[in-house]
Design an enzyme around this catalytic site. Structure first.
Site, PDB file in Angstrom:
ATOM      1  N   SER A 124       1.773   4.897  -2.945  1.00 12.96           N
ATOM      2  CA  SER A 124       0.310   4.281  -3.523  1.00 12.96           C
ATOM      3  C   SER A 124       0.283   4.861  -4.828  1.00 12.96           C
ATOM      4  CB  SER A 124      -0.755   5.068  -2.520  1.00 12.96           C
ATOM      5  OG  SER A 124      -2.076   5.173  -3.542  1.00 12.96           O
ATOM      6  N   TYR A 148      -4.962  12.293   0.997  1.00  9.96           N
ATOM      7  CA  TYR A 148      -4.304  11.042   1.166  1.00  9.96           C
ATOM      8  C   TYR A 148      -3.274  10.930   0.115  1.00  9.96           C
ATOM      9  CZ  TYR A 148      -3.293   6.071   0.833  1.00  9.96           C
ATOM     10  OH  TYR A 148      -2.485   5.021   0.713  1.00  9.96           O
ATOM     11  N   LYS A 152       1.036  10.909   0.730  1.00  8.40           N
ATOM     12  CA  LYS A 152       1.995   9.951   0.330  1.00  8.40           C
ATOM     13  C   LYS A 152       3.190  10.573  -0.702  1.00  8.40           C
ATOM     14  CE  LYS A 152       0.385   6.480   2.011  1.00  8.40           C
ATOM     15  NZ  LYS A 152       1.035   5.854   3.074  1.00  8.40           N
TER      16      LYS A 152
HETATM   17  P1  NAD Z   1      -4.110  -0.839   7.550  1.00  5.59           P
HETATM   18  O1  NAD Z   1      -4.924   0.421   8.054  1.00  5.59           O
HETATM   19  O2  NAD Z   1      -4.629  -2.161   7.482  1.00  5.59           O
HETATM   20  O3  NAD Z   1      -2.649  -0.803   8.142  1.00  5.59           O
HETATM   21  C1  NAD Z   1      -2.012   0.301   8.873  1.00  5.59           C
HETATM   22  C2  NAD Z   1      -1.606   0.120  10.176  1.00  5.59           C
HETATM   23  O4  NAD Z   1      -0.868   1.023  10.627  1.00  5.59           O
HETATM   24  C3  NAD Z   1      -2.834  -0.115  10.955  1.00  5.59           C
HETATM   25  O5  NAD Z   1      -2.630  -1.321  11.790  1.00  5.59           O
HETATM   26  C4  NAD Z   1      -2.739   0.976  11.995  1.00  5.59           C
HETATM   27  O6  NAD Z   1      -3.413   0.406  13.329  1.00  5.59           O
HETATM   28  C5  NAD Z   1      -1.380   1.252  11.919  1.00  5.59           C
HETATM   29  N1  NAD Z   1      -1.196   2.795  12.433  1.00  5.59           N
HETATM   30  C6  NAD Z   1      -1.625   3.889  11.641  1.00  5.59           C
HETATM   31  N2  NAD Z   1      -1.420   4.767  12.177  1.00  5.59           N
HETATM   32  C7  NAD Z   1      -0.357   4.613  13.018  1.00  5.59           C
HETATM   33  C8  NAD Z   1       0.709   5.201  13.932  1.00  5.59           C
HETATM   34  N3  NAD Z   1       0.510   6.678  13.932  1.00  5.59           N
HETATM   35  N4  NAD Z   1       1.304   4.752  14.631  1.00  5.59           N
HETATM   36  C9  NAD Z   1       1.402   3.345  14.566  1.00  5.59           C
HETATM   37  N5  NAD Z   1       0.576   2.638  13.984  1.00  5.59           N
HETATM   38  C10 NAD Z   1      -0.389   3.283  13.083  1.00  5.59           C
HETATM   39  O7  NAD Z   1      -3.666  -0.150   5.869  1.00  5.59           O
HETATM   40  P2  NAD Z   1      -2.934  -1.355   4.849  1.00  5.59           P
HETATM   41  O8  NAD Z   1      -3.878  -1.706   3.801  1.00  5.59           O
HETATM   42  O9  NAD Z   1      -2.143  -2.285   5.584  1.00  5.59           O
HETATM   43  O10 NAD Z   1      -1.750  -0.230   4.278  1.00  5.59           O
HETATM   44  C11 NAD Z   1      -0.302  -0.096   4.752  1.00  5.59           C
HETATM   45  C12 NAD Z   1       0.217   1.210   4.054  1.00  5.59           C
HETATM   46  O11 NAD Z   1       0.127   0.994   2.675  1.00  5.59           O
HETATM   47  C13 NAD Z   1      -0.390   2.418   4.424  1.00  5.59           C
HETATM   48  O12 NAD Z   1       0.441   3.398   4.660  1.00  5.59           O
HETATM   49  C14 NAD Z   1      -1.385   2.628   3.418  1.00  5.59           C
HETATM   50  O13 NAD Z   1      -1.566   4.220   3.149  1.00  5.59           O
HETATM   51  C15 NAD Z   1      -0.466   2.181   2.101  1.00  5.59           C
HETATM   52  N6  NAD Z   1      -1.420   1.447   0.981  1.00  5.59           N
HETATM   53  C16 NAD Z   1      -2.229   0.799   0.997  1.00  5.59           C
HETATM   54  C17 NAD Z   1      -3.273   0.301  -0.085  1.00  5.59           C
HETATM   55  C18 NAD Z   1      -4.181  -0.559   0.228  1.00  5.59           C
HETATM   56  O14 NAD Z   1      -5.360  -0.383  -0.724  1.00  5.59           O
HETATM   57  N7  NAD Z   1      -4.595  -1.177   0.997  1.00  5.59           N
HETATM   58  C19 NAD Z   1      -2.913   0.955  -1.321  1.00  5.59           C
HETATM   59  C20 NAD Z   1      -1.816   2.045  -1.301  1.00  5.59           C
HETATM   60  C21 NAD Z   1      -1.021   2.054  -0.355  1.00  5.59           C
END
Ligand code: NAD
Ligand code: UDP
Length: 331
Positions: A124, A148, A152
């Site tokens: 991120s 958070y 990362k």
């Molecule tokens: P999201 O919450 O929609 O997707 C994450 C998925 O992981 C969810 O479906 C959740 O059920 C699953 N999950 C969480 N913990 C788990 C575990 N221990 N075992 C199995 N499944 C698990 O989030 P997203 O927006 O799709 O983000 C995906 C990744 O990208 C994350 O790691 C997030 O930190 C990173 N990210 C997201 C953003 C954003 O703004 N959306 C920005 C930067 C980084």
């Protein structure tokens, strides 16, 4: 290739599942459903004509992960699974370190035991912290401000140490900026539980009438119109970036990090204007106090991804809002 997407039913993972399947890869998803709905699997089937293989379970369950890696003959892993709410991470740091850092260590142990050493990690832009200069390039100092963001960065450091310890590891960390929008079918998109924290999902709910008005967190920042500036990136551009990263990582050993952003910053007012055009709805708003911990402005230098991955974002702010609106109306 056979690819495991941890957290693949979530917002970003589900769009990546579409792009990779359409590119001819065999996708397997592991998700514990803690922040998504199982219906996403049916939606993926509607888009793709067949559902990806799915396992309900936790990435911290090492035995389960090893059995999936073997059964599905996985070549590469894209690791999305994790918790992502910055404010919640301040309240519940242990939960964040356990899931995000502990989950990754468990996954890496499983991969090592199965001799699978290729991974793309969802990092991120929050690893950078308060800007020393803008745009952030990958060399910018990393001083994350929340548990958070720290989780990362800790995972990036673990991945770097791992690839230093064994030259067979092929590792890419992708530092996402602000993913928004949805697949143009309107079948999958971002589905936050409760009142959204992020700007575009909030604006969408105002446009549709679920929320009364947008609260703009400050109009006195040192930015061109005083409101906060971010690098919003269409989630399909982001998803396509993963396809490029997979090609890169399969051909390059060691640890690399890339920004995935557009390189453009847009203010809150510009987002409100674009969403008004996309939806033909009025977006009432009021200016309120700044949100604690907010940075005035940040956006990516996206040149490294362009040079090494051959990838750059194609969709503009209006397209992001059109697709976010379509998703808001249809789901
Ligand atoms: P999201 O919450 O929609 O997707 C994450 C998925 O992981 C969810 O479906 C959740 O059920 C699953 N999950 C969480 N913990 C788990 C575990 N221990 N075992 C199995 N499944 C698990 O989030 P997203 O927006 O799709 O983000 C995906 C990744 O990208 C994350 O790691 C997030 O930190 C990173 N990210 C997201 C953003 C954003 O703004 N959306 C920005 C930067 C980084
Ligand atoms: N923002 C806002 N009202 C909201 C949500 C966000 O004014 O209800 C502003 C926020 O202050 C920031 C920008 O919109 O300047 C993007 O916020 P978001 O939470 O989407 O992204 P992040 O700050 O996590 O990068």
């Amino acid at each position: 290739m056979n690819i495991l997407l941890t957290g693949g039913l979530g917002y970003i993972g589900s769009h990546v599942a579409v792009v990779l399947t359409e590119a001819g890869h065999q996708v397997t998803i592991l998700d514990n459903l803690c922040n998504c709905k199982i219906e996403v699997l049916d939606r993926l089937e509607k888009i793709l004509g067949r559902a990806p293989a799915f396992f309900k379970g936790d990435v911290r369950d090492q035995a389960l992960v090893e059995s999936i890696l073997k059964e599905k003959q996985i070549n590469s892993v894209i690791h999305f699974a994790g918790l992502k709410a910055v404010g919640e991470s301040v309240q519940e740091p242990l939960m964040y370190y356990d899931n995000n850092v502990g989950g990754t260590i468990s996954l890496l142990k499983a991969m090592k035991n199965c001799e699978i050493k290729t991974i793309v990690f969802s990092s991120s832009a929050s690893v950078y912290g308060i800007p020393v200069y803008l745009p952030y390039d990958e060399e910018h100092p990393t001083r994350p401000q929340s548990p958070y963001g720290k989780s990362k960065l800790q995972v990036e450091e673990i991945l770097k140490d791992l690839s230093d310890s064994d030259p067979e590891w092929k590792v890419v960390a992708l530092r996402y900026f602000n993913p928004v929008g949805a697949h143009d079918s309107g079948l999958i998109g971002e589905d936050p539980a409760g009142v959204p924290n992020n700007l575009i999902p909030y604006v969408a709910q105002v446009a549709i009438g679920k929320l009364e008005k947008l609260k703009i967190f400050g109009d006195d920042y040192d930015t061109p119109n005083g409101t906060g500036v971010r690098d919003y990136i269409h989630v399909m551009d982001l998803a396509e970036g993963h396809n490029s990263a997979l090609l890169y990582v399969s051909e390059n050993t060691g640890f690399s990090v890339f920004n995935l952003g557009t390189g453009n910053g847009y203010s809150v007012y510009e987002v409100v204007d674009a969403f008004t055009s996309a939806s033909s709805r009025k977006i009432p708003y009021e200016i309120v106090d700044r949100r604690g911990g907010d940075i005035a402005s940040y956006y990516a230098n996206a040149q490294k991804a362009k040079k090494f991955l051959g990838w750059s974002a194609k969709r503009g702010l209006l397209q992001m809002c059109i697709d976010a609106w379509k998703w808001a109306v249809l789901h």
